[in-house]
Design an enzyme around this catalytic site. Structure first.
Site, short mmCIF file in Angstrom:
data_model
loop_
_atom_site.label_atom_id
_atom_site.label_comp_id
_atom_site.label_asym_id
_atom_site.label_seq_id
_atom_site.Cartn_x
_atom_site.Cartn_y
_atom_site.Cartn_z
NE ARG A 1 -8.99 4.13 14.58
CZ ARG A 1 -8.86 4.91 15.64
NH1 ARG A 1 -9.59 4.70 16.71
NH2 ARG A 1 -8.01 5.93 15.65
CB VAL B 1 -0.71 5.05 6.16
CG1 VAL B 1 -0.13 4.13 7.23
CG2 VAL B 1 -1.79 5.94 6.77
N GLY B 2 1.37 4.25 4.05
CA GLY B 2 2.42 3.35 3.58
C GLY B 2 3.70 4.09 3.24
CG HIS C 1 -6.08 1.62 16.94
ND1 HIS C 1 -5.50 2.71 17.54
CD2 HIS C 1 -6.19 1.93 15.63
CE1 HIS C 1 -5.28 3.63 16.64
NE2 HIS C 1 -5.68 3.20 15.47
CG ASP D 1 -4.30 4.63 20.12
OD1 ASP D 1 -3.69 4.09 19.17
OD2 ASP D 1 -5.52 4.80 20.13
N PRO E 1 -0.20 0.85 -10.59
CG PRO E 1 -0.28 0.05 -12.79
CD PRO E 1 -1.14 0.32 -11.60
NE ARG F 1 -2.25 10.40 17.69
CZ ARG F 1 -3.02 9.71 16.88
NH1 ARG F 1 -3.99 8.95 17.36
NH2 ARG F 1 -2.84 9.76 15.57
N GLY G 1 0.84 -1.20 0.00
CA GLY G 1 0.00 0.00 0.00
C GLY G 1 0.87 1.24 0.00
CB THR G 2 2.51 3.21 -2.48
OG1 THR G 2 1.62 3.10 -3.61
CG2 THR G 2 3.51 2.09 -2.50
#
Lengths: 340, 347
Positions: free
Chosen positions: A113, A38-39, A200, A173, A62, A176, A34-35
């Site tokens: 979530r 986050v990734g 989470h 978490d 791609p 933080r 996963g780019t």
């Protein structure tokens, strides 16, 4: 991309009596699936902190994948020599020491979530078996949300022993949480030991009774010094932690940097066999009286090269234990609706 | 992160309960001022720069400024939330430039994003008007700072910043061809199977299509490449060299086409420059500096990249690299290209 002439041999003279390079210990290899924001924050932080010899990126898009790979490669002169590769094909992940899964739908403002779940379950049925196939000895780290359930799913789909499947869980978490406490006491966050465990998410549990600063228990000190504190005040701090991700999403559309540092921190502990304790999502069955079903949730776990070495035997108050059970139930309810 | 009095949950008496002062102390003396970097613009480039600077522990304080208040606050919080994983760094943000006061280095990334295939020079008009607001504010709040311009077209915008700031020229630089040269070194290193840091190679001139690859001064492990090839009688074609250079010029466009923008590489590049400056490393970097008087460029006041030694006070000097006649000619052509655009600005 060729210079059209072989210079290497012209530049360097081999020394006498040498042999071809022996097979040294296999290089460390991390795959990031996963780019998205986050990734890539995770990948870039891992790269900056020089944690791996080889970094692999996988995504379904791609063009973006190749663009992100090139953007990192272009920084080669500023970084220690690291092999950076990318492909839509999972064969590129073969023999990874650690596979970090961030693929999945982005959490929308206000979306809990758990609402993301159905969107991500299907995706994982493609991803996890491929990773397990190509890196049967790898450690799997799940970051996608809802992380606890997706870690459980990844465990089931991979067929891996439970010590090799973890979720990033409440590592961030807790960080933080420690920062907020550190801020008020004007200390360094690294001198604050404080855990948020459980889901989470909204039912996470703040372990107030085991918070220490420089080795001193916070609550015991407050009582000894007769400093009145109200339960509500403590709850507010915990709520601030839970809300903080939602706030960042509302303001900039997503979170990236903090989770990037958090996961890179976990990667370091694992790859460098640091044996540090992190609150991460692990198979919780059997701990703290959680017997109801097979559920993954965050507990303070010692991590090393082989994955989860064990769960710390933190003392919980009755109330904390109860909240932890409630958190486990919350997750189990949703899991049961999935029919896995 | 600093204490917010309205959220003082635990109260100040808790802090004092934890720590006992030692005997005969005095209040902390004002130690040497802590280092502060400001980043203007919290888009992909600005944030990649900010995050890399923080990860590499280069400053005590980082200030972020942008026009979009929500995005700005979101980015600040996202960095602050990582506090427990980082050395203690003060991270602040505001739409108001007063927050930049006392900066050692101000990095300007604000500006329109370069669209695929848009030449950097086409961005110019969009960005000049933006700079008339940004630069004077920065100069006002940090009169001793070093200004580093990243926004494109970087050479012209560095010239514009120099004029608008009223700073001496050694304190105004552009990120220039620092990254191009790094890509160049990486390509060469890749072919020779060496570490890119063992390759000395400069691309100078305009950070753009008219940049100049200094082939004659490339060395690997101290060995000059071209003269070495000649000595060994290894044939090479000029076109091959040109292709590598073209690869470098187009690499940014390729990344933009594929992922929409570039961020990581420029982040590392600028953090590398920031380190050299803040830590007074006195390293040589190809960056955009006032080029008047060098290599026969007397025509006008133009900024373009030359190998320059950088330190705490900014540009210490330009390296006396030996250029072939052809390289000098190309460099002057590059200077002319930039001058032409500048003259249209009427500054």
């Amino acid at each position: 991309m060729s210079l059209g002439f072989d210079l290497t041999q012209a530049f360097f003279n081999p020394i006498q009596h040498s042999a071809p390079p022996s097979l040294t210990k296999r290089q460390t290899k991390i795959s990031v699936i996963g780019t998205g924001n986050v990734g890539m924050a995770i990948a870039q932080t891992i790269l900056t902190q020089d944690l791996t010899d080889e970094l692999v990126l996988v995504d379904i898009n791609p063009d973006r994948l190749r663009g992100e790979m090139l953007d990192l490669q272009h920084a080669a002169a500023f970084l220690p020599r690291t092999k950076i590769v990318a492909s839509v094909d999972y064969s590129i992940t073969a023999d990874s020491d650690l596979c970090i899964v961030t693929a999945g739908a982005r959490q929308i403002t206000g979306e809990s979530r758990l609402d993301l779940l159905h969107r991500n379950l299907k995706l994982f049925s493609n991803i996890i078996p491929s990773l397990a196939l190509h890196s049967p000895a790898s450690i799997l780290m799940i970051v996608s949300n809802p992380v606890d359930i997706l870690t459980y799913i990844a465990w089931k789909l991979s067929g891996f022993p439970s010590n090799r499947v973890i979720g990033s869980g409440t590592n961030l978490d807790s960080s933080r949480f420690r920062s907020l406490i550190a801020d008020h006491l004007d200390v360094n966050a690294q001198d604050v030991q404080a855990y948020i465990v459980g889901e989470h998410g909204d039912s996470s549990v703040a372990l107030w009774s085991s918070i220490t600063i420089g080795g001193l228990s916070l609550l015991t000190l407050l009582e000894k010094k007769d400093i009145a504190y109200e339960k509500e005040t403590l709850e507010e701090i915990h709520r601030a932690v839970k809300e903080s991700a939602y706030e960042v999403i509302r303001l900039k559309g997503y979170t990236s940097w903090a989770i990037g540092y958090s996961v890179a921190n976990l990667a370091r502990t694992i790859l460098r066999d640091q044996r540090r304790i992190h609150p991460v999502s692990v198979l919780a069955k059997g701990f703290y009286g959680i017997e109801g079903g097979e559920v993954f949730l965050s507990l303070p776990a010692q991590l090393g090269r082989g994955g989860v070495l064990g769960v710390t035997n933190v003392q919980l108050t009755e109330e904390e234990a109860q909240r932890l059970h409630d958190s486990a139930k919350t997750i189990l309810e949703v899991q049961s609706q999935l029919g896995i | 992160m600093h204490r917010n009095p309205s959220n003082s949950y635990l109260g100040l008496e808790v802090a004092s309960a934890f720590f006992k002062p030692i005997q005969q102390t005095a209040p902390p003396s004002p130690t040497k001022r802590h280092t502060k970097i400001t980043v203007i613009g919290t888009g992909n480039v600005g944030m990649a720069i900010a995050q890399t600077i923080i990860t590499q522990d280069l400053v005590d304080e980082l200030a972020l400024v942008d026009v979009n208040a929500d995005k700005l606050r979101g980015e600040m919080l996202d960095l602050q939330h990582a506090a427990a994983f980082l050395p203690r760094t003060k991270i602040v943000a505001s739409v108001d430039y007063s927050i930049t006061a006392g900066s050692d280095l101000c990095i300007v990334t604000a500006g329109a994003r370069q669209i695929a295939d848009e030449s950097r020079l086409n961005l110019l008009h969009r960005n000049v008007s933006l700079f008339s607001k940004i630069i004077p504010s920065l100069a006002k709040y940090s009169p001793d700072t070093i200004l580093m311009i990243v926004s494109n077209p970087v050479d012209v915008l560095t010239y514009v910043s120099w004029k608008l700031s009223g700073f001496p020229s050694n304190r105004v630089i552009g990120s220039g061809t620092n990254l191009d040269s790094s890509r160049f070194r990486s390509l060469i290193a890749d072919h020779l199977d060496v570490n890119a840091q063992d390759v000395q190679a400069y691309i100078i001139g305009e950070h753009g299509d008219s940049s100049v690859a200094l082939w004659s001064s490339i060395s690997v492990g101290g060995v000059p490449v071209l003269s070495f090839l000649e000595k060994q009688q290894i044939a090479y074609e000029k076109e091959t060299l040109e292709n590598i250079h073209q690869d470098v010029i187009h690499s940014a466009y390729e990344v933009i086409r594929l992922k929409g923008y570039t961020s990581w590489a420029i982040g590392y590049s600028v953090a590398s420059l920031a380190r050299t400056i803040i830590r007074d490393q006195r390293r040589v970097h190809p960056i955009s500096v006032l080029a008047k008087g060098f290599y026969g460029m007397d025509g006008g006041e133009v900024f373009l990249s030359l190998p320059a030694q950088l330190g705490r006070g900014g540009v210490m000097g330009v390296v006396n690299v030996h250029l072939t006649e052809e390289e000098e000619l190309k460099l002057r052509e590059s200077a002319n290209t930039i001058s032409e655009y500048q003259s249209q600005l009427g500054l």
